[in-house]
Enzyme design. Structure first.
Site, PDB file in Angstrom:
ATOM      1  N   ASN A 264       0.873  -1.181   0.000  1.00 17.37           N
ATOM      2  CA  ASN A 264       0.000   0.000   0.000  1.00 17.37           C
ATOM      3  C   ASN A 264       0.908   1.228   0.000  1.00 17.37           C
ATOM      4  O   ASN A 264       1.485   1.572   1.029  1.00 17.37           O
ATOM      5  CB  ASN A 264      -0.900  -0.016   1.242  1.00 17.37           C
TER       6      ASN A 264
ATOM      7  N   LYS B 180       0.101   4.221  -0.224  1.00 17.87           N
ATOM      8  CA  LYS B 180      -0.554   5.404   0.356  1.00 17.87           C
ATOM      9  C   LYS B 180      -0.323   6.609  -0.571  1.00 17.87           C
ATOM     10  O   LYS B 180      -0.211   6.434  -1.777  1.00 17.87           O
ATOM     11  CB  LYS B 180      -0.068   5.635   1.782  1.00 17.87           C
TER      12      LYS B 180
ATOM     13  N   HIS C 219      -9.562   1.177   4.796  1.00 18.95           N
ATOM     14  CA  HIS C 219      -8.303   1.391   5.533  1.00 18.95           C
ATOM     15  C   HIS C 219      -8.571   2.336   6.701  1.00 18.95           C
ATOM     16  O   HIS C 219      -9.372   3.268   6.587  1.00 18.95           O
ATOM     17  CB  HIS C 219      -7.247   1.972   4.594  1.00 18.95           C
TER      18      HIS C 219
ATOM     19  N   GLU D 262      -6.992   4.752   7.766  1.00 20.49           N
ATOM     20  CA  GLU D 262      -6.777   6.173   7.451  1.00 20.49           C
ATOM     21  C   GLU D 262      -8.003   6.774   6.781  1.00 20.49           C
ATOM     22  O   GLU D 262      -8.321   7.956   6.982  1.00 20.49           O
ATOM     23  CB  GLU D 262      -5.515   6.315   6.574  1.00 20.49           C
TER      24      GLU D 262
ATOM     25  N   GLU E 188      -5.204  -4.709  10.673  1.00 22.28           N
ATOM     26  CA  GLU E 188      -4.218  -3.647  10.839  1.00 22.28           C
ATOM     27  C   GLU E 188      -4.510  -2.885  12.126  1.00 22.28           C
ATOM     28  O   GLU E 188      -5.335  -1.965  12.133  1.00 22.28           O
ATOM     29  CB  GLU E 188      -4.283  -2.672   9.658  1.00 22.28           C
TER      30      GLU E 188
ATOM     31  N   GLY F 156       2.565   2.649  10.754  1.00 17.97           N
ATOM     32  CA  GLY F 156       3.511   3.754  10.588  1.00 17.97           C
ATOM     33  C   GLY F 156       4.204   4.180  11.865  1.00 17.97           C
ATOM     34  O   GLY F 156       4.845   5.225  11.914  1.00 17.97           O
TER      35      GLY F 156
ATOM     36  N   SER G 120       3.514  -1.818  10.407  1.00 15.12           N
ATOM     37  CA  SER G 120       4.962  -1.871  10.630  1.00 15.12           C
ATOM     38  C   SER G 120       5.556  -3.242  10.337  1.00 15.12           C
ATOM     39  O   SER G 120       6.528  -3.650  10.966  1.00 15.12           O
ATOM     40  CB  SER G 120       5.320  -1.409  12.048  1.00 15.12           C
TER      41      SER G 120
END
Ligand code: 13P
Length: 249
Positions: free
Chosen positions: A10, A12, A96, A98, A167, A173, A211
């Site tokens: 991904n 992003k 996701h 985010e 996730e 991150g 991560s």
């Protein structure tokens, strides 16, 4: 269980025409015939570029980072599943964290997006995961089950066609990875939930994301219910991504 693992990058909101070209060329050169499925998910504006860079090889598939919950019409900024399909997209990340956090996507939006993707023949990679606070409050299982259950509710008849990605938001991150035991425990919960919905649950790949990197991938991927990875930062560096793919093969 003899399903191939899936490693999905991904990207992003990262990349450029020049950087994408360098990265994809290094991946194509580095991956001959991997013994797992490999996908890259560039930003939508670069799908056509990456489709062209991937032409003539079969080792790496193309994925999108989102799909509209609508078919077509007055939805400024959206890209429909049919449009993604026009560019050879085979997978789409859906829900996701985010997007849930910054774009206000709810479980219901995510469930509808999954339906649109499946109807277009695109495999949705459905993301679920708890925040740090939710984990500390002992709500991990409740949260991930709630997120997945909305998707099962609307897509039950073809639920074995999806990919799930666990996730944990606190691991994305941050450099903080869930331990293999923590991840496996949640994956087992998700597998049991899928088993209650379909007798094909063992076919469904449940990826870990957060991560995951060249150093910790092998141990995570050894867990019985971890069927691959959804990789953020490490997917932008060809040697790291190739190492993760090798760990999955
Ligand atoms: P990182 O690998 O950068 O933590 O990101 C994980 C992720 O969000 C993949 O979708």
């Amino acid at each position: 269980m003899s399903k191939k693992k899936l490693i999905a990058g991904n990207w992003k909101m990262n990349g450029s025409l020049a950087a994408n070209q360098t990265l994809v060329q290094a991946l194509v050169q580095g991956l001959r015939e991997p013994d797992c499925d490999v996908v890259v998910c560039p930003p939508a504006v670069y799908l056509q570029q990456v489709q062209q860079l991937l032409a003539g090889q079969t080792a790496i598939g193309l994925g999108a980072q989102d799909v509209s919950q609508h078919d077509n019409g007055a939805f400024t900024g959206d890209a429909s599943a049919a449009m993604l399909k026009d560019f050879g997209v085979r997978y789409a990340i859906v829900g996701h964290s985010e997007r849930r956090q910054h774009q206000g996507e709810t479980d219901v939006h995510v469930a509808i997006k999954v339906k649109r993707a499946l109807a277009a023949g695109i495999t949705p990679i459905v993301c679920v995961g708890e925040t740090l606070r939710e984990r500390e409050e002992g709500m991990t299982e409740f949260i991930v089950k709630r997120q997945l259950s909305a998707v099962i509710h609307l897509n039950g008849h073809c639920i074995s066609e999806i990919v799930v990605a666990y996730e944990p938001v606190w691991a994305i991150g941050t450099g903080k990875t869930a331990t293999p035991e923590q991840a496996q425990a949640v994956h087992a919960v998700l597998r049991a939930q899928l088993k209650a919905a379909t007798d094909q649950a063992d076919r469904v790949r449940i990826l870990y994301g957060g991560s995951m990197n060249a150093t910790n991938a092998a141990e995570l991927l050894r867990q019985p219910d971890i069927d691959g990875g959804l990789i953020g930062g490490a997917a932008l560096k060809a040697p790291d991504f190739l190492t993760i793919v090798a760990a999955a093969a």
